[in-house]
Design an enzyme around this catalytic site. Structure first.
Site, PDB file in Angstrom:
ATOM      1  N   HIS A   1       1.997   0.643   9.499  1.00  0.00           N
ATOM      2  CA  HIS A   1       1.073  -0.478   9.685  1.00  0.00           C
ATOM      3  C   HIS A   1       1.844  -1.760   9.986  1.00  0.00           C
ATOM      4  O   HIS A   1       2.953  -1.972   9.490  1.00  0.00           O
ATOM      5  CB  HIS A   1       0.209  -0.690   8.434  1.00  0.00           C
ATOM      6  CG  HIS A   1      -0.867  -1.731   8.625  1.00  0.00           C
ATOM      7  ND1 HIS A   1      -1.880  -1.601   9.547  1.00  0.00           N
ATOM      8  CD2 HIS A   1      -1.064  -2.938   8.012  1.00  0.00           C
ATOM      9  CE1 HIS A   1      -2.669  -2.667   9.492  1.00  0.00           C
ATOM     10  NE2 HIS A   1      -2.193  -3.500   8.580  1.00  0.00           N
TER      11      HIS A   1
ATOM     12  N   CYS B   1      -3.874  -1.465  14.804  1.00  0.00           N
ATOM     13  CA  CYS B   1      -2.948  -2.475  14.258  1.00  0.00           C
ATOM     14  C   CYS B   1      -1.852  -2.860  15.252  1.00  0.00           C
ATOM     15  O   CYS B   1      -1.634  -4.043  15.520  1.00  0.00           O
ATOM     16  CB  CYS B   1      -2.362  -2.003  12.926  1.00  0.00           C
ATOM     17  SG  CYS B   1      -1.183  -0.641  13.022  1.00  0.00           S
TER      18      CYS B   1
ATOM     19  N   HIS C   1      -4.829  -9.004  10.865  1.00  0.00           N
ATOM     20  CA  HIS C   1      -4.492  -7.612  11.196  1.00  0.00           C
ATOM     21  C   HIS C   1      -5.749  -6.793  11.440  1.00  0.00           C
ATOM     22  O   HIS C   1      -6.858  -7.160  11.040  1.00  0.00           O
ATOM     23  CB  HIS C   1      -3.662  -6.988  10.066  1.00  0.00           C
ATOM     24  CG  HIS C   1      -4.452  -6.665   8.834  1.00  0.00           C
ATOM     25  ND1 HIS C   1      -4.263  -5.531   8.086  1.00  0.00           N
ATOM     26  CD2 HIS C   1      -5.464  -7.342   8.210  1.00  0.00           C
ATOM     27  CE1 HIS C   1      -5.101  -5.510   7.058  1.00  0.00           C
ATOM     28  NE2 HIS C   1      -5.829  -6.599   7.099  1.00  0.00           N
TER      29      HIS C   1
END
Length: 334
Positions: A297, A249, A309
């Site tokens: 995240h 990420c 993402h």
């Protein structure tokens, strides 16, 4: 009548023949003439180039506008400080003038007649003369005091006058810059609509990109970053990877912003610490959306409530609705 001079029945006359030949020639020319070139609709990439050009005009205006607002705030503060100094001086002038109003009328408007009447009404000439001297001295002192106050006020007015002029000029400049920015933003908005129209109902890469990525194109560094991220859709999440074939990420957001010339650390929490906070209403494509209380995240905003993402190991990079997760905050690299 001689039969040789009569036209043959059933055959067209000479004028009709000429008209027919002209019509045939015109049709032939029309068929042989080259067709006008068809104007193809611009592609999304071509429109994005136009948006980039508009953004390159807009960004300097925004920066100039911000600088003007900073100057204007400082100058207004100075003007307010001077006004605070002027207020008591103006009040002092008003009070002093009020106090000597009656005395000034008697001594300076009434003149010698008032002094003579005062002298005649007193039985003691020496006492009356002393009283007149005292009144005259009081008047003189108060006149001097007013003169001092007026001089001080005049000096402050002289300092404040150019400051007022500068504030007025900065206010005008700020309004002009805001108008220019608004006009360019309107042009970018129109181009973004054309961009979406050019995409039509395309869904990009099926379910991985249900809408155009990005859904709108802001121009500038953010546009370059989000375009990079969108191009990675379909590549597989690999922990610790930052491209070019796989990403995690924060590796995706780091690589995307690196493509736009901005350096970020390879860690979501560290990225949160480095970027400027923005509100939800300020979000534009390229901004970062951070998730969960421990900031484990991060995704990239792609417009209209979507992010792109790298979600978790083994899954492809994709788009999803921004609110499908516990949002912590938003940030904008610079």
């Amino acid at each position: 009548m001689d039969s040789h001079n009569r036209p043959l029945e059933g055959l067209p006359s000479a004028p009709r023949i000429r008209r027919g030949l002209l019509t045939a020639a015109a049709v032939t020319l029309a068929l042989l003439a080259p067709a006008a070139p068809a104007h193809a609709n611009p592609t999304p990439a071509e429109i994005e180039k136009q948006i980039d050009a508009q953004w390159n005009k807009l960004e300097p205006v925004i920066e100039e506008h911000n600088a003007t607002k900073i100057k204007l705030t400082k100058q207004k503060k100075k003007a307010d400080e001077l006004n605070a100094q002027l207020a008591p001086l103006e009040q002092q002038v008003l009070v002093t003038r009020t106090r000597i109003g009656v005395l000034a009328d008697q001594l300076y408007r009434g003149g010698a007649l008032a002094q003579a009447n005062a002298f005649l009404s007193s039985g003691d000439a020496g006492a009356m003369a002393e009283r007149l001297l005292v009144l005259d001295q009081l008047a003189h002192d108060k006149k001097s005091r007013i003169a001092d106050v007026l001089a001080a006020k005049s000096a402050l007015d002289e300092v404040k006058r150019p400051l007022d002029e500068l504030v007025a000029q900065l206010t005008k400049t700020e309004a002009e810059q805001a108008a220019r920015a608004k006009a360019i933003e309107a042009e970018i908005k129109k181009l973004n609509k054309l961009r979406l129209d050019a995409y039509g109902s395309q869904s990009g890469i099926g379910e991985l990109a249900p809408v155009p990525c990005p859904t709108s194109y802001p121009g500038g560094a953010g546009a370059q970053a989000v375009k990079y991220a969108c191009k990675q859709i379909g590549k597989i999440y690999v922990w610790g990877a930052a491209g070019p074939d796989n990403f995690d990420c924060s590796g995706l957001t780091m690589a995307a912003w690196r493509a736009a010339g901005v350096s970020l650390p390879h860690n979501a929490k560290a990225q949160r610490a480095e970027v400027k906070s923005v509100s939800r209403s300020e979000l534009r494509p390229g901004d970062l959306v951070f998730y969960y209380s421990d900031l484990h995240h991060v995704g990239m905003y792609a417009g209209n409530g979507w992010i792109v993402h790298a979600s978790r190991s083994g899954l492809p990079i994709r788009m999803r609705k921004m609110d499908d997760g516990n949002i912590h905050s938003y940030g904008r690299p610079a």
